[in-house]
Enzyme design. Structure first.
Site, PDB file in Angstrom:
ATOM      1  N   ASN A 136       0.572  -0.963   0.198  1.00  0.00           N
ATOM      2  CA  ASN A 136       0.150  -0.066  -0.014  1.00  0.00           C
ATOM      3  C   ASN A 136       0.597   1.323   0.023  1.00  0.00           C
ATOM      4  O   ASN A 136       1.473   0.873   1.079  1.00  0.00           O
ATOM      5  CB  ASN A 136      -1.195   0.390   1.384  1.00  0.00           C
ATOM      6  CG  ASN A 136      -1.998   1.351   1.162  1.00  0.00           C
ATOM      7  OD1 ASN A 136      -1.396   2.026   1.003  1.00  0.00           O
ATOM      8  ND2 ASN A 136      -3.013   0.899   1.486  1.00  0.00           N
ATOM      9  N   ARG A 151       4.658  18.547   0.719  1.00  0.00           N
ATOM     10  CA  ARG A 151       4.891  19.960   0.177  1.00  0.00           C
ATOM     11  C   ARG A 151       4.987  20.253  -1.558  1.00  0.00           C
ATOM     12  O   ARG A 151       5.011  21.138  -1.800  1.00  0.00           O
ATOM     13  CB  ARG A 151       6.903  19.314  -0.440  1.00  0.00           C
ATOM     14  CG  ARG A 151       7.675  18.795   1.246  1.00  0.00           C
ATOM     15  CD  ARG A 151       8.582  20.394   1.242  1.00  0.00           C
ATOM     16  NE  ARG A 151       8.485  20.761   0.939  1.00  0.00           N
ATOM     17  CZ  ARG A 151      10.688  21.213   0.919  1.00  0.00           C
ATOM     18  NH1 ARG A 151      11.096  20.242   1.704  1.00  0.00           N
ATOM     19  NH2 ARG A 151      11.334  22.335   0.048  1.00  0.00           N
ATOM     20  N   HIS A 156      -5.408   3.214  -1.670  1.00  0.00           N
ATOM     21  CA  HIS A 156      -7.585   3.608  -0.794  1.00  0.00           C
ATOM     22  C   HIS A 156      -6.913   5.370  -1.096  1.00  0.00           C
ATOM     23  O   HIS A 156      -6.804   6.326  -0.198  1.00  0.00           O
ATOM     24  CB  HIS A 156      -6.877   3.740   0.775  1.00  0.00           C
ATOM     25  CG  HIS A 156      -8.338   3.380   1.105  1.00  0.00           C
ATOM     26  ND1 HIS A 156      -8.271   2.515   2.048  1.00  0.00           N
ATOM     27  CD2 HIS A 156      -9.617   4.045   1.269  1.00  0.00           C
ATOM     28  CE1 HIS A 156     -10.075   3.227   2.456  1.00  0.00           C
ATOM     29  NE2 HIS A 156     -10.470   4.213   1.575  1.00  0.00           N
ATOM     30  N   ARG A 192      -9.005   8.131  -0.684  1.00  0.00           N
ATOM     31  CA  ARG A 192      -9.996   8.567   0.199  1.00  0.00           C
ATOM     32  C   ARG A 192     -10.524  10.264  -0.633  1.00  0.00           C
ATOM     33  O   ARG A 192     -10.237  11.095  -1.089  1.00  0.00           O
ATOM     34  CB  ARG A 192      -9.646   9.607   1.241  1.00  0.00           C
ATOM     35  CG  ARG A 192      -9.205   8.306   1.935  1.00  0.00           C
ATOM     36  CD  ARG A 192      -8.746   8.402   4.030  1.00  0.00           C
ATOM     37  NE  ARG A 192      -8.326   6.836   4.693  1.00  0.00           N
ATOM     38  CZ  ARG A 192      -9.431   6.082   4.817  1.00  0.00           C
ATOM     39  NH1 ARG A 192     -10.626   6.527   4.635  1.00  0.00           N
ATOM     40  NH2 ARG A 192      -9.018   4.883   5.872  1.00  0.00           N
ATOM     41  N   HIS A 211      -4.209  11.842   0.625  1.00  0.00           N
ATOM     42  CA  HIS A 211      -2.587  10.918   0.105  1.00  0.00           C
ATOM     43  C   HIS A 211      -3.076  10.667  -1.401  1.00  0.00           C
ATOM     44  O   HIS A 211      -2.627  11.322  -2.075  1.00  0.00           O
ATOM     45  CB  HIS A 211      -2.943   9.501   0.647  1.00  0.00           C
ATOM     46  CG  HIS A 211      -4.070   9.026   1.883  1.00  0.00           C
ATOM     47  ND1 HIS A 211      -4.704   8.293   0.685  1.00  0.00           N
ATOM     48  CD2 HIS A 211      -4.483   9.417   3.188  1.00  0.00           C
ATOM     49  CE1 HIS A 211      -5.584   7.780   1.604  1.00  0.00           C
ATOM     50  NE2 HIS A 211      -5.147   7.825   2.742  1.00  0.00           N
ATOM     51  N   GLU A 242      -8.545   0.179  -2.726  1.00  0.00           N
ATOM     52  CA  GLU A 242      -9.946   0.155  -1.546  1.00  0.00           C
ATOM     53  C   GLU A 242     -10.520   1.196  -1.518  1.00  0.00           C
ATOM     54  O   GLU A 242     -10.183   2.948  -1.727  1.00  0.00           O
ATOM     55  CB  GLU A 242      -8.881  -0.138  -0.392  1.00  0.00           C
ATOM     56  CG  GLU A 242      -7.849  -0.953  -0.212  1.00  0.00           C
ATOM     57  CD  GLU A 242      -6.742  -0.818   1.384  1.00  0.00           C
ATOM     58  OE1 GLU A 242      -6.435  -0.171   1.571  1.00  0.00           O
ATOM     59  OE2 GLU A 242      -6.358  -2.119   1.207  1.00  0.00           O
ATOM     60  N   THR A 272      -8.459   6.109   9.541  1.00  0.00           N
ATOM     61  CA  THR A 272      -7.669   4.842   9.108  1.00  0.00           C
ATOM     62  C   THR A 272      -9.045   3.586   9.027  1.00  0.00           C
ATOM     63  O   THR A 272      -9.882   4.128   9.912  1.00  0.00           O
ATOM     64  CB  THR A 272      -6.577   4.379   9.051  1.00  0.00           C
ATOM     65  OG1 THR A 272      -5.524   3.119   8.168  1.00  0.00           O
ATOM     66  CG2 THR A 272      -6.228   3.853  10.897  1.00  0.00           C
ATOM     67  N   HIS A 288      -3.817  -5.096   8.143  1.00  0.00           N
ATOM     68  CA  HIS A 288      -3.870  -3.782   9.100  1.00  0.00           C
ATOM     69  C   HIS A 288      -3.239  -4.316  10.128  1.00  0.00           C
ATOM     70  O   HIS A 288      -2.568  -4.937  10.753  1.00  0.00           O
ATOM     71  CB  HIS A 288      -5.357  -3.643   9.156  1.00  0.00           C
ATOM     72  CG  HIS A 288      -5.200  -1.842   9.975  1.00  0.00           C
ATOM     73  ND1 HIS A 288      -6.226  -1.099   9.164  1.00  0.00           N
ATOM     74  CD2 HIS A 288      -4.755  -1.097  11.183  1.00  0.00           C
ATOM     75  CE1 HIS A 288      -5.740  -0.089   9.760  1.00  0.00           C
ATOM     76  NE2 HIS A 288      -5.267  -0.156  10.744  1.00  0.00           N
ATOM     77  N   ASP A 289      -1.687  -3.289  10.379  1.00  0.00           N
ATOM     78  CA  ASP A 289      -1.096  -3.848  11.096  1.00  0.00           C
ATOM     79  C   ASP A 289       0.033  -4.741  11.192  1.00  0.00           C
ATOM     80  O   ASP A 289       0.445  -5.420  12.587  1.00  0.00           O
ATOM     81  CB  ASP A 289      -1.544  -3.115  12.558  1.00  0.00           C
ATOM     82  CG  ASP A 289      -1.620  -1.553  13.042  1.00  0.00           C
ATOM     83  OD1 ASP A 289      -1.630  -1.440  12.286  1.00  0.00           O
ATOM     84  OD2 ASP A 289      -2.027  -1.712  13.828  1.00  0.00           O
ATOM     85  N   GLY A 293       0.972  -1.074   4.053  1.00  0.00           N
ATOM     86  CA  GLY A 293       1.633   0.056   4.238  1.00  0.00           C
ATOM     87  C   GLY A 293       2.100   0.577   4.619  1.00  0.00           C
ATOM     88  O   GLY A 293       3.882   1.024   4.201  1.00  0.00           O
TER      89      GLY A 293
END
Length: 237
Positions: free
Chosen positions: A7, A18, A43, A45, A50, A70, A100, A190-191, A213
């Site tokens: 990810n 920046r 993903h 959003r 991002h 996603e 998240t 996830h994690d 990710g």
């Protein structure tokens, strides 16, 4: 074999800080594939904090492995994925302002909605995956929507792993077996990280793919991207 999908959202977060094109999200995606990743996940959003929609269109012709997008299946998201046609779409229940993903779908409650979305994805030739907690009832409900896969939400595993790995992984073993028995493929994410991934992979059967990710990008600051991907793949070997 369990595939590693990287990810790259956090790469886009750093770039956006920046307002220029450093780091280059497109180059990082291509490099991840070159270094051995078997997929790229994004993903996008609604606030584009991002990954931006323009990134998704730019990445589509560059990615030669598996492109996984996603998101919550809003009209705007569905318009995007049906135009881009990635190999896989992972449906998550996130609110627009969610930091998240932090829970799986209540598939029973949203069965009709998800079934309609999944039908549209199938008609477009896109594999569907439903983000769920390791709950056998939700997995059985996901199978009834016509989904191709489920993605197991692994933060509870990651949180418990340091104190009791056997107890932490047990619900995921049962969830993966249930998914397989329902004819569903199994993804997870996830994690997951270098500390807990190998054990998860060894214990959980039928695991098709992990999507990672934040941990990969954080580890790459110390190890470099090539070495990081190598080490994650070794956890899955």
């Amino acid at each position: 074999m369990t595939n590693l999908s990287v990810n790259i959202n956090k790469v886009a977060t750093l770039r956006n800080a920046r307002g220029e094109n450093v780091p280059d999200v497109e180059r990082v995606a291509v490099d991840c594939e070159t270094f051995g990743a078997q997929g790229i996940t994004v993903h996008p959003r609604p606030d584009e904090r991002h990954i931006k929609h323009e990134d998704v269109f730019a990445l589509r012709p560059l990615i030669k492995t598996e492109f996984n997008i996603e998101g919550y299946p809003s009209p705007e998201f569905m318009d995007l994925v049906l135009k881009v046609k990635p190999e896989q779409v992972t449906l998550v229940p996130d609110a627009p302002d969610a930091l998240t993903s932090n829970a799986g779908w209540n598939v029973t409650e949203h069965k009709e909605f998800l079934t309609e979305i999944i039908d549209r994805l199938r008609e477009a030739g896109i594999r569907s995956s439903v983000f769920v907690d390791p709950d056998v009832a939700m997995i059985k409900a996901a199978a009834k929507t016509g989904a191709d896969r489920v993605e197991l939400y692994t933060k509870p595993y990651a949180d418990m792993y340091p104190s009791d790995p056997e107890k932490a992984v047990a619900p995921y073993v049962e969830a993966s077996k249930a998914a397989h028995n329902c004819g569903l493929g199994v993804n997870a994410g996830h994690d997951l990280n270098l500390a807990n991934l190998r054990y998860f992979h060894e214990k959980v059967p039928y695991l098709n793919e992990v999507s990672i990710g934040h941990a990969i990008i954080a580890d790459a600051l110390y190890l470099g991207l090539k070495e990081t991907i190598k080490q994650y793949k070794e956890c899955l070997s």
